[in-house]
Structure formats: structure tokens, C-alpha cells
Motif scaffolding. Structure first.
Motif, PDB file in Angstrom:
ATOM      1  N   GLU A 195      -3.958  -7.396   1.665  1.00 59.10           N
ATOM      2  CA  GLU A 195      -4.270  -6.002   1.992  1.00 59.10           C
ATOM      3  C   GLU A 195      -3.046  -5.094   1.872  1.00 59.10           C
ATOM      4  O   GLU A 195      -3.136  -3.991   1.310  1.00 59.10           O
ATOM      5  CB  GLU A 195      -4.839  -5.927   3.411  1.00 59.10           C
ATOM      6  CG  GLU A 195      -5.234  -4.505   3.816  1.00 59.10           C
ATOM      7  CD  GLU A 195      -5.832  -4.444   5.215  1.00 59.10           C
ATOM      8  OE1 GLU A 195      -6.092  -3.322   5.687  1.00 59.10           O
ATOM      9  OE2 GLU A 195      -6.033  -5.508   5.828  1.00 59.10           O
ATOM     10  N   THR A 220      -2.795  -2.071  -0.869  1.00 55.96           N
ATOM     11  CA  THR A 220      -2.632  -0.687  -0.429  1.00 55.96           C
ATOM     12  C   THR A 220      -1.411  -0.045  -1.076  1.00 55.96           C
ATOM     13  O   THR A 220      -1.447   1.112  -1.523  1.00 55.96           O
ATOM     14  CB  THR A 220      -2.497  -0.629   1.101  1.00 55.96           C
ATOM     15  OG1 THR A 220      -3.682  -1.171   1.697  1.00 55.96           O
ATOM     16  CG2 THR A 220      -2.306   0.804   1.578  1.00 55.96           C
ATOM     17  N   GLU A 247      -2.133   0.552  -4.843  1.00 55.80           N
ATOM     18  CA  GLU A 247      -3.059   1.670  -5.052  1.00 55.80           C
ATOM     19  C   GLU A 247      -2.350   3.003  -4.847  1.00 55.80           C
ATOM     20  O   GLU A 247      -2.567   3.954  -5.613  1.00 55.80           O
ATOM     21  CB  GLU A 247      -4.250   1.530  -4.103  1.00 55.80           C
ATOM     22  CG  GLU A 247      -5.183   0.375  -4.478  1.00 55.80           C
ATOM     23  CD  GLU A 247      -6.265   0.137  -3.443  1.00 55.80           C
ATOM     24  OE1 GLU A 247      -7.263  -0.533  -3.781  1.00 55.80           O
ATOM     25  OE2 GLU A 247      -6.111   0.601  -2.289  1.00 55.80           O
ATOM     26  N   ALA A 281       3.420   1.938   3.510  1.00 56.18           N
ATOM     27  CA  ALA A 281       2.442   1.039   2.884  1.00 56.18           C
ATOM     28  C   ALA A 281       3.060  -0.333   2.640  1.00 56.18           C
ATOM     29  O   ALA A 281       2.445  -1.374   2.913  1.00 56.18           O
ATOM     30  CB  ALA A 281       1.941   1.645   1.574  1.00 56.18           C
TER      31      ALA A 281
END
Length: 324
Positions: free
Chosen positions: A248, A252, A255, A317
């Protein structure tokens, strides 16, 4: 044309992004150099120079010397290129089996090894001098006085113009600098959006349960005018993997980096380097791709500046949570 840094305490003007020559050969064996390796080396040198890169980073151990040999073949065929380059190499790592089959991998800052390593690098590279020599990794058994003798011999003979270190803490640099007469002008460390420990430690030094040593390496380098170079600044391409294969936090981060790349009209590599270049330490990323198109895409990082908000968004992030 790419922007430049003047390395403090030197006359060297270097490109904000450097080219890492480790993978010019990927064969860490005794096999002969191949036509493909030779062609790739010419292509990468030409691409780097065309992008405004002038610093080329080597080490004596890369592909067991074959990467330096490939680079040296180019310089022998095209000697006019040497004057356009700042050549940097590293020494101090001895691979397993050197020189005896049973010898372990280790570090060696002895006078004899440093001098012999530089002599061998100069021969492979086909040049009379290195602009910069870095000690590759700290040697727990190293004697700073012996390093100083080696530096004096190499500098006095005109074989090395400037010196620095790699993967050293501020305290290790201070100890060495106490003994060597030449200024240590560079510290090359692993640093990227995904390997941000040296940046993160400044925030986490006084946090409960923080696993950081708070060695203050970046602050030490800034305080003492030592250029910070970042090896593996693209984190070995981990953010370019398929999104579905990522956890995850990594997904993230990828992205967000892709979104910012689209906003700025560049590839993701440029965003990752722009994130490093935004830091006030004046970091020089060393990019080691062997694909010309990827090097061109990376160099676009010199043309953009991420905002403070974008920088912190990427940082949060990659950390997996906000800053404290």
C-alpha cells in the motif's frame, strides 16, 4: 543546458546530475568485453554529455574492473572527451577471493591498497589522473594516518586532484579530516525518496521508539561544505514496477509521483530526482541507467522544481504516514 554545482573548496564545476558507470558491464566475471558492452558504453557517454552531464562516477570493483575498462576504451579512441569530463572513482572494498581464494569480502584503507587501486583504475580508464577519489565504505580497521600518507602520495604525484568519501557518517568524516591535509569535498550516500533515512532522522531523533542513530550526516556535510551525492536515487526502479505488485505505501507513493509527473509533463524519474534536488543540501543524484531514453527522462528533473507542498506530500507518502 543542465544547471551546475561548484564543489566547495575546489575548482570543479559539475552537472547537477551525474552518471554512474557501474552497469556499463553487468558481468562480474573474467569473460572478455563484448561488442554489445562497447556499443552501450559509447551510447551512454554520448547521451550523458548531450544532456549536459560532465561527472562520471566509477569504482575499482564495478564488474571487477570491466566497467572502467570499457570507459577507458572510449577515452583511448576519443581522447578529446577527457577534457569535458570530471572523472571520479572509488576504492577501499576488496571482494571475496582477492587475492587468495579463501579471503572474505572486506574493506581496506591501507596505504598500499589505496595507491595500488588508484594506479589500476588509471590504467583501466586510460587517463593520467582522477579528478576525485572517494573511499568507498568505512573501514573499521582503517588508520587515518595511513590514509593521509596515501592521499599525500597520490596528490603529490598529480594522480588524484581531490578526495572524498562514500557511505560515511559525519563523525567518520571528521575523524578522517583531522588527519588528511586535503579537504574531503564529497560524501556519496544512498539517498532516494524510498531510502530517506538521512533526511528522516532529523525529524525522528527525539521521537519515542525511533530507530534512528541521529548521526546528523546531512547536516554535517552542509556545515562543512561537503557535496552530497546520492547513489541509487531512483531506488532501483521500485516505483516503476506494476502497481498491483506493490504494497500500500509503495503504491500510494508511485501513484502520487505519476500524478505529479503528468502535472509537470515529465516522466516519473524526473519527479524522483527533482525531489532530491529540491533539498537545500545541494544533492547531486548519480543515475546509473544503461538505457539512453531513461537517462534523458531523468535529466528532465533538472528543469522542474517541486513545490514545498509537493515535496512533503511525496515524503509523507514514502514514509507511510505524515511527518510528526
Amino acid at each position: 543546458m543542465m544547471k551546475t554545482y561548484r564543489i566547495p573548496r575546489s575548482e570543479l564545476e559539475i552537472s547537477r546530475i551525474g552518471y554512474g558507470c557501474m552497469h556499463l558491464s553487468r558481468a562480474w566475471d573474467e569473460a572478455p568485453l563484448t561488442a554489445g558492452e562497447r556499443s552501450r558504453t559509447h551510447a551512454m557517454i554520448d547521451t550523458a554529455l548531450a544532456q549536459g552531464i560532465n561527472l562520471f562516477d566509477h569504482a575499482d570493483i564495478y564488474a571487477r574492473g570491466k566497467s572502467e575498462r570499457l570507459f577507458g576504451e572510449v577515452l583511448r579512441q576519443r581522447p578529446n572527451l577527457r577534457g569535458q569530463m570530471v572523472l571520479q572513482s572509488k576504492c577501499g572494498i576488496r571482494l571475496a577471493g582477492d587475492p587468495d581464494p579463501g579471503a572474505p569480502q572486506r574493506y581496506d584503507f591501507s596505504h598500499a591498497h589505496i595507491v595500488a587501486s588508484v594506479e589500476a583504475s588509471l590504467q583501466r580508464l586510460g587517463t593520467d589522473y582522477l579528478d576525485i577519489l572517494l573511499l568507498h565504505r568505512p573501514d573499521p580497521l582503517g588508520q587515518p594516518e595511513e590514509v593521509a600518507q596515501a592521499f599525500d602520495a597520490l596528490h603529490g604525484a598529480g594522480k588524484v586532484r581531490h578526495f572524498g568519501v562514500s557511505n560515511h557518517t559525519g563523525a567518520q568524516i571528521a575523524l578522517l579530516q583531522r588527519h588528511v591535509r586535503q579537504p574531503l569535498i564529497i560524501n556519496q550516500v544512498e539517498l532516494s525518496l524510498l531510502h530517506h533515512v538521512l533526511i528522516d532522522e532529523g525529524l525522528m531523533a527525539n521521537q519515542a521508539g525511533a530507530p534512528y542513530l541521529a548521526s546528523g550526516t546531512l547536516d554535517y556535510c552542509r556545515q562543512h561544505d561537503i557535496l552530497v551525492q546520492a547513489w541509487s536515487p531512483l531506488a532501483s526502479g521500485r516505483l516503476a514496477a506494476p502497481l498491483e505488485s506493490m504494497d500500500e505505501t509503495l503504491r500510494t507513493t508511485a501513484e502520487l509521483a505519476l500524478q505529479l509527473a503528468q502535472t509537470h509533463g515529465v516522466e516519473m524519474e524526473a519527479i524522483l530526482l527533482a525531489w532530491l534536488l529540491r533539498h537545500p543540501a545541494g544533492i547531486q543524484p548519480i543515475v546509473g541507467t544503461t538505457h539512453p531514453e531513461r537517462l534523458i527522462a531523468s535529466c528532465a528533473g533538472d528543469t522542474i522544481e517541486v513545490s514545498r507542498e509537493q515535496w512533503y506530500a511525496l515524503f509523507a507518502a514514502a514514509r507511510g504516514h505524515r511527518v510528526p
